[in-house]
Scaffold this active site. Structure first.
Site, short mmCIF file in Angstrom:
data_model
loop_
_atom_site.label_atom_id
_atom_site.label_comp_id
_atom_site.label_asym_id
_atom_site.label_seq_id
_atom_site.Cartn_x
_atom_site.Cartn_y
_atom_site.Cartn_z
N ASP A 22 0.89 -1.17 0.00
CA ASP A 22 0.00 0.00 0.00
C ASP A 22 0.92 1.21 0.00
OD1 ASP A 22 -1.55 2.17 0.63
OD2 ASP A 22 -2.79 1.11 2.08
N SER A 47 -3.86 12.98 -15.61
CA SER A 47 -5.17 12.89 -16.26
C SER A 47 -5.37 14.20 -17.03
CB SER A 47 -6.25 12.75 -15.19
OG SER A 47 -7.52 13.03 -15.74
N TYR A 98 -10.64 15.15 -7.12
CA TYR A 98 -9.82 14.38 -8.08
C TYR A 98 -9.04 15.35 -8.97
CZ TYR A 98 -8.59 11.11 -11.84
OH TYR A 98 -7.90 10.36 -12.77
N ALA A 152 -8.16 18.31 -8.21
CA ALA A 152 -7.10 18.91 -7.38
C ALA A 152 -5.88 17.99 -7.33
CB ALA A 152 -7.63 19.17 -5.96
N1 NAP Z 1 -9.53 5.19 -16.26
C1 NAP Z 1 -9.58 6.45 -16.60
O1 NAP Z 1 -10.57 6.91 -17.20
C2 NAP Z 1 -8.41 7.36 -16.29
C3 NAP Z 1 -8.41 8.61 -16.93
C4 NAP Z 1 -7.36 9.48 -16.67
C5 NAP Z 1 -6.35 9.11 -15.79
N2 NAP Z 1 -6.39 7.89 -15.19
C6 NAP Z 1 -5.32 7.59 -14.24
O2 NAP Z 1 -4.67 6.39 -14.59
C7 NAP Z 1 -4.13 5.77 -13.44
C8 NAP Z 1 -4.50 4.30 -13.43
O3 NAP Z 1 -5.91 4.19 -13.29
P1 NAP Z 1 -6.76 2.99 -13.94
O4 NAP Z 1 -7.81 3.60 -14.75
O5 NAP Z 1 -5.88 1.98 -14.52
O6 NAP Z 1 -7.48 2.47 -12.60
P2 NAP Z 1 -7.60 1.02 -11.97
O7 NAP Z 1 -7.79 -0.02 -13.00
O8 NAP Z 1 -8.61 1.16 -10.88
O9 NAP Z 1 -6.15 0.80 -11.31
C9 NAP Z 1 -5.73 1.44 -10.16
C10 NAP Z 1 -4.48 0.72 -9.64
O10 NAP Z 1 -4.01 1.39 -8.47
C11 NAP Z 1 -3.75 0.39 -7.47
N3 NAP Z 1 -3.90 0.96 -6.14
C12 NAP Z 1 -5.02 1.53 -5.59
N4 NAP Z 1 -4.77 1.92 -4.33
C13 NAP Z 1 -3.46 1.60 -4.07
C14 NAP Z 1 -2.61 1.76 -2.95
N5 NAP Z 1 -3.05 2.34 -1.81
N6 NAP Z 1 -1.33 1.33 -3.03
C15 NAP Z 1 -0.88 0.74 -4.17
N7 NAP Z 1 -1.63 0.58 -5.27
C16 NAP Z 1 -2.90 1.01 -5.22
C17 NAP Z 1 -4.80 -0.70 -7.74
O11 NAP Z 1 -4.41 -1.97 -7.26
P3 NAP Z 1 -4.82 -2.57 -5.82
O12 NAP Z 1 -6.28 -2.32 -5.63
O13 NAP Z 1 -4.45 -4.01 -5.95
O14 NAP Z 1 -3.98 -1.87 -4.82
C18 NAP Z 1 -4.75 -0.73 -9.27
O15 NAP Z 1 -3.68 -1.53 -9.70
C19 NAP Z 1 -4.65 6.56 -12.24
O16 NAP Z 1 -3.66 7.44 -11.76
C20 NAP Z 1 -5.81 7.35 -12.82
O17 NAP Z 1 -6.05 8.55 -12.13
C21 NAP Z 1 -7.39 7.00 -15.42
#
Ligand code: NAP
Length: 300
Positions: A92, A171, A184, A186
Site C-alpha cells: 500500500d 489525467s 480528483y 485537485a
Molecule cells: N480510467 C480512466 O478513465 C483514467 C483517466 C485518466 C487518468 N487515469 C489515471 O490512470 C491511473 C490508473 O488508473 P486505472 O484507470 O488503470 O485504474 P484502476 O484499474 O482502478 O487501477 C488502479 C491501480 O491502483 C492500485 N492501487 C489503488 N490503491 C493503491 C494503494 N493504496 N497502493 C498501491 N496501489 C494502489 C490498484 O491496485 P490494488 O487495488 O491491488 O492496490 C490498481 O492496480 C490513475 O492514476 C488514474 O487517475 C485514469
C-alpha cells in the site's frame, strides 16, 4: 479594425514561433528499455497492467506494485512470455514504510531503478458536500502524496547515476477543471504542477520527467453507467493498451507531456489554457443533473 487585424497577425506569428521553437527543442532521451528496471505502481489492473505489458514487450525488467498480490501474480504470469525478470511487490503505497520497502526490495533484487512509473490512482466524484472525507483524503494521498514520496525515495539513486526517468500518470483533468470531480481534479492538477516543477529542478542532472495525461479510459475506474454518460457527452473512451503504448512511446522519445483522448479533450485543454471563459460557459450549459449523477457514481 486595424488593431484587431494586428492583434490577429501578432497572435498567429507568436503562436507559430512558439510551436517552431518547441519543434526544434532537443528531445532529452535516447532511452533503450532493454534490460532496464521499471518500477510500476498500480500494476495489478487497468493502465498499470497495460504498462507492465508494454515495458515487458520491450524486454525491460519490471517491478509490479499494488496491494492485491493475487492480481499482481496473475499479471506476472501473463507477461512471462516477454520477460522472466518480473518482481511482484505487494504494497500500500500510501504507507511510508511500505514505500521505502518497495524501493529497498527493487534495489536488492536488481541493483538499480531506471524508470519509476507513478500510476496508481483512485477517482471519486460527486458534489463536494456529498463526498466522504476519509475517502477523499485517501485519494489525495494516493494520487499525489504517494507519487511525490516514491519519487523522493528513488531520486538519490537516480541522481547518483546521473540517469533516470520518472513517468507520472496524471489525467486530462490535471489541465481542465471539470466540475463535480473537484478533489480528483485537485490531485491531478497537483501532479501536473509537481511534474512541471521537478522537471525544471532536475534539468541537466540526467533525470527526466514525463507526464502522461490520459483521458477517459476503459478500466475498473469507470463503471458502465459513467462510461455511458461520458460517451453521450461526446468524449472518446480509450483502451488501456493504447494509453500504455502511447505513454511508453512518449517516454522513449523524451516528451515532457502528452495529452491523450479525443479531439474534444485536446480542444478543452487548449481552451482552458488560453480562453478559460469558454470552458466556464461550456460547463454552465453542460453540467446537467445527468452529469452530476454520473460523476457521483465514480469510485463506487
Ligand atoms: N480510467 C480512466 O478513465 C483514467 C483517466 C485518466 C487518468 N487515469 C489515471 O490512470 C491511473 C490508473 O488508473 P486505472 O484507470 O488503470 O485504474 P484502476 O484499474 O482502478 O487501477 C488502479 C491501480 O491502483 C492500485 N492501487 C489503488 N490503491 C493503491 C494503494 N493504496 N497502493 C498501491 N496501489 C494502489 C490498484 O491496485 P490494488 O487495488 O491491488 O492496490 C490498481 O492496480 C490513475 O492514476 C488514474 O487517475 C485514469
Amino acid at each position: 479594425m486595424r488593431f484587431a487585424r494586428r492583434l490577429l497577425w501578432g497572435g498567429l506569428l507568436g503562436g507559430g514561433a512558439y510551436w517552431f521553437v518547441r519543434y526544434l527543442q532537443p528531445k532529452h532521451s535516447t532511452l533503450v528499455l532493454n534490460e532496464k528496471v521499471v518500477l510500476i505502481t498500480g500494476a495489478s489492473s487497468g493502465i498499470g497492467r497495460a504498462l507492465a505489458f508494454a515495458f515487458a514487450r520491450r524486454a525491460a525488467r519490471v517491478v509490479l506494485v499494488a496491494r492485491n498480490e493475487e492480481r499482481l501474480e496473475t499479471v506476472r504470469r501473463e507477461i512471462e512470455p516477454y520477460t522472466t525478470d518480473a518482481l511482484v511487490v505487494p504494497a500500500d503505497i500510501t504507507d511510508d514504510a511500505q514505500c521505502q520497502a518497495v524501493v529497498d526490495r527493487t534495489l536488492e533484487a536488481f541493483g538499480r531503478i531506471d524508470v519509476l512509473v507513478n500510476n496508481a490512482g483512485l477517482a471519486l466524484g460527486g458534489p463536494l458536500q456529498d463526498q466522504d472525507a476519509d475517502r477523499m483524503h485517501q485519494m489525495l494521498e494516493l494520487n499525489l502524496w504517494a507519487a511525490i514520496r516514491l519519487t523522493q525515495l528513488v531520486l538519490p539513486h537516480m541522481l547518483e547515476h546521473h540517469h533516470g526517468y520518472i513517468l507520472n500518470v496524471g489525467s486530462s483533468l490535471g489541465r481542465v477543471a471539470a466540475p463535480v470531480v473537484a478533489p480528483y481534479v485537485a490531485s491531478k492538477y497537483g501532479l501536473s504542477g509537481f511534474s512541471d516543477a521537478l522537471r525544471r529542478e532536475l534539468a541537466g542532472t540526467g533525470v527526466h520527467v514525463t507526464l502522461v495525461q490520459p483521458s477517459w479510459t476503459h478500466t475498473d475506474m469507470l463503471n458502465p453507467d459513467v462510461e455511458d454518460v461520458v460517451e453521450r457527452y461526446g468524449f472518446q473512451i480509450d483502451h488501456p493498451d493504447a494509453v500504455a503504448e502511447r505513454a511508453v512511446l512518449e517516454l522513449v522519445q523524451g516528451e515532457n507531456e502528452v495529452i491523450l483522448g479525443g479531439a474534444l479533450v485536446r480542444l478543452g485543454v487548449l481552451t482552458e489554457r488560453y480562453a478559460p471563459l469558454l470552458v466556464r460557459l461550456y460547463w454552465r450549459l453542460r453540467m446537467t443533473s445527468e452529469w452530476v449523477a454520473a460523476m457521483g457514481k465514480m469510485g463506487q
